[in-house]
Design a protein around this motif. Structure first.
Motif, PDB file in Angstrom:
ATOM      1  N   ARG A  73       0.832  -1.195   0.000  1.00  0.00           N
ATOM      2  CA  ARG A  73       0.000   0.000   0.000  1.00  0.00           C
ATOM      3  C   ARG A  73       0.868   1.246   0.000  1.00  0.00           C
ATOM      4  O   ARG A  73       1.847   1.333   0.725  1.00  0.00           O
ATOM      5  CB  ARG A  73      -0.903  -0.008   1.227  1.00  0.00           C
ATOM      6  N   ALA A  74       0.488   2.216  -0.817  1.00  0.00           N
ATOM      7  CA  ALA A  74       1.227   3.475  -0.863  1.00  0.00           C
ATOM      8  C   ALA A  74       1.118   4.183   0.480  1.00  0.00           C
ATOM      9  O   ALA A  74       0.081   4.137   1.135  1.00  0.00           O
ATOM     10  CB  ALA A  74       0.675   4.368  -1.969  1.00  0.00           C
ATOM     11  N   PRO A  75       2.174   4.841   0.928  1.00  0.00           N
ATOM     12  CA  PRO A  75       2.127   5.537   2.206  1.00  0.00           C
ATOM     13  C   PRO A  75       1.044   6.600   2.218  1.00  0.00           C
ATOM     14  O   PRO A  75       0.686   7.169   1.192  1.00  0.00           O
ATOM     15  CB  PRO A  75       3.526   6.167   2.306  1.00  0.00           C
ATOM     16  N   ALA A  76       0.515   6.842   3.403  1.00  0.00           N
ATOM     17  CA  ALA A  76      -0.539   7.834   3.545  1.00  0.00           C
ATOM     18  C   ALA A  76       0.015   9.239   3.335  1.00  0.00           C
ATOM     19  O   ALA A  76       1.158   9.525   3.656  1.00  0.00           O
ATOM     20  CB  ALA A  76      -1.162   7.723   4.942  1.00  0.00           C
ATOM     21  N   ARG A  77      -0.817  10.111   2.803  1.00  0.00           N
ATOM     22  CA  ARG A  77      -0.424  11.503   2.608  1.00  0.00           C
ATOM     23  C   ARG A  77      -0.431  12.229   3.941  1.00  0.00           C
ATOM     24  O   ARG A  77      -1.252  11.946   4.816  1.00  0.00           O
ATOM     25  CB  ARG A  77      -1.377  12.187   1.632  1.00  0.00           C
ATOM     26  N   ASP A  78       0.460  13.189   4.073  1.00  0.00           N
ATOM     27  CA  ASP A  78       0.487  14.039   5.255  1.00  0.00           C
ATOM     28  C   ASP A  78      -0.410  15.238   4.970  1.00  0.00           C
ATOM     29  O   ASP A  78      -0.048  16.142   4.235  1.00  0.00           O
ATOM     30  CB  ASP A  78       1.923  14.490   5.553  1.00  0.00           C
ATOM     31  N   ARG A  79      -1.581  15.229   5.544  1.00  0.00           N
ATOM     32  CA  ARG A  79      -2.572  16.253   5.253  1.00  0.00           C
ATOM     33  C   ARG A  79      -2.162  17.625   5.801  1.00  0.00           C
ATOM     34  O   ARG A  79      -2.603  18.660   5.297  1.00  0.00           O
ATOM     35  CB  ARG A  79      -3.932  15.842   5.817  1.00  0.00           C
ATOM     36  N   TYR A  80      -1.354  17.658   6.836  1.00  0.00           N
ATOM     37  CA  TYR A  80      -0.876  18.937   7.356  1.00  0.00           C
ATOM     38  C   TYR A  80      -0.034  19.649   6.308  1.00  0.00           C
ATOM     39  O   TYR A  80      -0.188  20.858   6.087  1.00  0.00           O
ATOM     40  CB  TYR A  80      -0.066  18.702   8.624  1.00  0.00           C
ATOM     41  N   PHE A  81       0.823  18.917   5.643  1.00  0.00           N
ATOM     42  CA  PHE A  81       1.641  19.513   4.589  1.00  0.00           C
ATOM     43  C   PHE A  81       0.786  19.910   3.386  1.00  0.00           C
ATOM     44  O   PHE A  81       1.050  20.911   2.724  1.00  0.00           O
ATOM     45  CB  PHE A  81       2.744  18.542   4.165  1.00  0.00           C
ATOM     46  N   ASP A  82      -0.242  19.119   3.077  1.00  0.00           N
ATOM     47  CA  ASP A  82      -1.172  19.501   2.011  1.00  0.00           C
ATOM     48  C   ASP A  82      -1.842  20.831   2.332  1.00  0.00           C
ATOM     49  O   ASP A  82      -2.028  21.674   1.456  1.00  0.00           O
ATOM     50  CB  ASP A  82      -2.238  18.417   1.825  1.00  0.00           C
ATOM     51  N   LEU A  83      -2.230  21.007   3.601  1.00  0.00           N
ATOM     52  CA  LEU A  83      -2.873  22.253   4.009  1.00  0.00           C
ATOM     53  C   LEU A  83      -1.915  23.429   3.862  1.00  0.00           C
ATOM     54  O   LEU A  83      -2.295  24.494   3.341  1.00  0.00           O
ATOM     55  CB  LEU A  83      -3.346  22.137   5.463  1.00  0.00           C
ATOM     56  N   LEU A  84      -0.671  23.266   4.301  1.00  0.00           N
ATOM     57  CA  LEU A  84       0.315  24.340   4.187  1.00  0.00           C
ATOM     58  C   LEU A  84       0.528  24.728   2.729  1.00  0.00           C
ATOM     59  O   LEU A  84       0.612  25.916   2.387  1.00  0.00           O
ATOM     60  CB  LEU A  84       1.641  23.909   4.810  1.00  0.00           C
ATOM     61  N   VAL A 284      16.411  15.543  12.060  1.00  0.00           N
ATOM     62  CA  VAL A 284      17.297  16.454  12.779  1.00  0.00           C
ATOM     63  C   VAL A 284      16.525  17.242  13.831  1.00  0.00           C
ATOM     64  O   VAL A 284      16.999  17.428  14.968  1.00  0.00           O
ATOM     65  CB  VAL A 284      18.003  17.409  11.791  1.00  0.00           C
ATOM     66  N   LEU A 285      15.332  17.713  13.485  1.00  0.00           N
ATOM     67  CA  LEU A 285      14.548  18.502  14.430  1.00  0.00           C
ATOM     68  C   LEU A 285      14.047  17.655  15.583  1.00  0.00           C
ATOM     69  O   LEU A 285      13.959  18.133  16.725  1.00  0.00           O
ATOM     70  CB  LEU A 285      13.366  19.159  13.709  1.00  0.00           C
ATOM     71  N   ARG A 286      13.720  16.403  15.325  1.00  0.00           N
ATOM     72  CA  ARG A 286      13.214  15.539  16.392  1.00  0.00           C
ATOM     73  C   ARG A 286      14.284  15.230  17.425  1.00  0.00           C
ATOM     74  O   ARG A 286      13.962  14.902  18.576  1.00  0.00           O
ATOM     75  CB  ARG A 286      12.673  14.239  15.800  1.00  0.00           C
ATOM     76  N   ARG A 287      15.531  15.312  17.024  1.00  0.00           N
ATOM     77  CA  ARG A 287      16.613  15.012  17.977  1.00  0.00           C
ATOM     78  C   ARG A 287      16.922  16.184  18.901  1.00  0.00           C
ATOM     79  O   ARG A 287      17.713  16.046  19.826  1.00  0.00           O
ATOM     80  CB  ARG A 287      17.872  14.600  17.208  1.00  0.00           C
ATOM     81  N   LEU A 338       7.284  23.469  11.040  1.00  0.00           N
ATOM     82  CA  LEU A 338       7.769  22.086  11.055  1.00  0.00           C
ATOM     83  C   LEU A 338       7.839  21.534  12.470  1.00  0.00           C
ATOM     84  O   LEU A 338       7.670  20.329  12.684  1.00  0.00           O
ATOM     85  CB  LEU A 338       9.151  22.018  10.392  1.00  0.00           C
ATOM     86  N   HIS A 339       8.091  22.393  13.430  1.00  0.00           N
ATOM     87  CA  HIS A 339       8.121  21.948  14.828  1.00  0.00           C
ATOM     88  C   HIS A 339       6.739  21.490  15.275  1.00  0.00           C
ATOM     89  O   HIS A 339       6.608  20.489  15.972  1.00  0.00           O
ATOM     90  CB  HIS A 339       8.608  23.097  15.714  1.00  0.00           C
ATOM     91  N   VAL A 340       5.693  22.200  14.834  1.00  0.00           N
ATOM     92  CA  VAL A 340       4.330  21.818  15.199  1.00  0.00           C
ATOM     93  C   VAL A 340       3.958  20.503  14.502  1.00  0.00           C
ATOM     94  O   VAL A 340       3.579  19.531  15.153  1.00  0.00           O
ATOM     95  CB  VAL A 340       3.343  22.930  14.801  1.00  0.00           C
ATOM     96  N   SER A 341       4.040  20.480  13.183  1.00  0.00           N
ATOM     97  CA  SER A 341       3.888  19.320  12.315  1.00  0.00           C
ATOM     98  C   SER A 341       3.091  18.164  12.911  1.00  0.00           C
ATOM     99  O   SER A 341       3.649  17.155  13.319  1.00  0.00           O
ATOM    100  CB  SER A 341       5.276  18.809  11.905  1.00  0.00           C
ATOM    101  N   PRO A 342       1.747  18.258  12.954  1.00  0.00           N
ATOM    102  CA  PRO A 342       0.956  17.177  13.546  1.00  0.00           C
ATOM    103  C   PRO A 342       0.880  15.912  12.710  1.00  0.00           C
ATOM    104  O   PRO A 342       0.409  14.889  13.204  1.00  0.00           O
ATOM    105  CB  PRO A 342      -0.430  17.817  13.680  1.00  0.00           C
ATOM    106  N   SER A 343       1.298  15.938  11.437  1.00  0.00           N
ATOM    107  CA  SER A 343       1.311  14.747  10.576  1.00  0.00           C
ATOM    108  C   SER A 343      -0.057  14.068  10.519  1.00  0.00           C
ATOM    109  O   SER A 343      -0.228  12.928  10.941  1.00  0.00           O
ATOM    110  CB  SER A 343       2.379  13.751  11.053  1.00  0.00           C
ATOM    111  N   TRP A 344      -1.021  14.782  10.000  1.00  0.00           N
ATOM    112  CA  TRP A 344      -2.365  14.222   9.847  1.00  0.00           C
ATOM    113  C   TRP A 344      -2.401  13.251   8.681  1.00  0.00           C
ATOM    114  O   TRP A 344      -2.039  13.577   7.568  1.00  0.00           O
ATOM    115  CB  TRP A 344      -3.380  15.329   9.562  1.00  0.00           C
TER     116      TRP A 344
END
Length: 454
Positions: A73-84, A284-287, A338-344
């Motif tokens: 299955r293709a990976p799910a789209r990140d809707r937060y990035f679509d919104l941005l 990098v940001l998550r670290r 990017l720090h907020v990035s809820p990854s919907w």
């Protein structure tokens, strides 16, 4: 750099496009034999290729039944990035008509667009670099070729010729930048337009958005090297474009000519956003400790805004007229987003009514970005014809002076361009052409090309 609002003469080095897509949240393969459906919405710059893998036998399998192939299955789209991306694209159109100086401050669209593209590029570079770069160019260039074929033909029909700049040989050579925009493609200045339909100097409006295509192309070509540098020296690589912007701003670096300094200025202004998107994909940001970004980003943003306000930023001017301030402000804003990035993977309830609109904007981001300036010009030219009617002039001058009807007409023309020219994005992505890809119809309707997506 941002294209000047309607009414001023843009330059090719002035201000989305383009568009790319956010990271994908991985899903496990379905255990059932039927093929899993592909991602529900097409993208303009990336879709995961279908990969066929064998299923492994489990305790419930019949002992004599061989393993059957199935599609991951293709990976799910990140809707937060679509919104941005959708908000950034809408803001670009809105600003180019209104010209309000504070709009790029409220939402720095170009920095956001470059960051989303960088994020997707880093994700794609898990595959061989040459294959990824070729795929990006294939998706980017055909819509530009269609745009250029119509635009250049129109300029030539209105009298644009090799003798206009006094160097016929260079004129023909520079036309090659409409095919591979390593530098700004040429355009005709001072065209007379078409009375009542197309305003004067429409060639300048045509060329306005092309700086983004050129900058995007260079970022794509440099991404394999930037990713290696990012993995070796993360924050030094992220901040290096801002250091370059400071060197330009304070006179430590001066280059002759126009084309190379223009390209380097775009890199120094938005390169940190592109690399920051790659850094987000690389983790990098998550670290970093969670408190670092909310503590540092506002200070960087204030510094950028202070520098802009003390160096001539006001109504009628553009934040891009001060590249160093733009680089700081865009970097800080993108860092926070990017720090907020809820990854919907699914829309929040309050955004579900906008699903089809956001899907359409993402599916046709390149087409909308390329054609929106001409749409604004045509809409404004047609609207101005109403001044010729006495009843409108005498009683509705307030309406004729309002930009809001022009904005509505502009989006009607943009919708027409999506239908007339947007199919080229599907051809470039090796998809079955569609007129209105808002996700309302299943992906398996219509003719399938059967081509592998890259």
């Amino acid at each position: 750099m941002t294209t000047p609002p309607f009414g001023s003469v843009p330059r090719p080095g002035a201000e989305p496009i383009g568009a790319p897509h956010g990271p994908f949240a991985a899903r496990p393969p379905r255990p059932a034999p039927p093929l899993a459906p592909s991602a529900p919405f097409p993208t303009t710059t990336q879709e995961a290729p279908a990969v066929t893998v064998p299923t492994l036998p489990s305790g419930t399998d019949e002992p004599t039944r061989p393993a059957e192939p199935q599609q991951r299955r293709a990976p799910a789209r990140d809707r937060y990035f679509d919104l941005l991306r959708a908000v950034a694209l809408f803001r670009v159109v809105f600003y180019h008509l209104m010209g309000w100086a504070w709009l790029p401050v409220v939402f720095p669209s170009m920095g956001v667009m470059f960051a989303l593209a960088g994020n997707l590029m880093a994700r794609s570079l898990k595959r061989p670099a040459a294959q990824v770069v070729r795929s990006r160019l294939r998706r980017l260039l055909p819509p530009l070729w269609l745009f250029g074929a119509l635009g250049v033909t129109g300029m030539v029909l209105q009298g644009w010729s090799p003798g206009d700049d006094g160097h016929p040989g260079w004129w023909w050579l520079h036309l090659g930048f409409w095919i591979l925009p390593l530098s700004d493609p040429p355009y005709a200045e001072g065209l007379r337009g078409i009375h009542g339909v197309l305003g004067e100097d429409w060639g300048g409006e045509l060329a306005g958005p092309l700086w983004y295509i050129r900058a995007y192309l260079w970022f794509v070509l440099l991404s394999p090297f930037l990713l290696k540098a990012l993995r070796a020296l993360p924050w030094a690589t992220v901040l290096s474009p801002i250091a370059l912007s400071a060197a330009f701003e304070f006179g430590y670096l001066n280059l002759p000519g126009e084309r190379i300094p223009s390209a380097l200025t775009d890199f120094s202004t938005f390169g940190a956003c592109w690399i920051l998107g790659m850094a987000h994909q690389e983790g990098v940001l998550r670290r970093m400790p969670r408190y670092v970004v909310p503590s540092v980003a506002p200070a960087i943003a204030v510094l950028g805004l202070w520098y802009a306000l003390t160096h001539g930023f006001r109504e009628g001017h553009d934040l891009d007229d001060i590249p160093f301030a733009q680089s700081l402000w865009s970097f800080a804003t993108v860092l926070l987003l990017l720090h907020v990035s809820p990854s919907w993977t699914d829309w929040p309830r309050w955004l579900r009514p906008f699903d089809r609109l956001i899907t359409l904007l993402n599916s046709r981001a390149v087409t909308i970005y390329l054609w929106h300036n001409l749409c604004i010009l045509v809409a404004a030219t047609l609207w101005d014809q109403l001044w010729q009617f006495d009843v409108m002039y005498l009683h509705f001058s307030w309406l004729l002076e309002s930009p809001w009807p022009v904005l509505a007409i502009t989006w009607m023309f943009i919708a027409s361009c999506v239908v007339w020219f947007g199919w080229m994005e599907d051809i470039a992505a090796k998809r079955a052409p569609r007129l209105w890809p808002d996700g309302s119809a299943p992906r398996n309707r219509g003719l399938r090309t059967g081509a592998h997506r890259g």
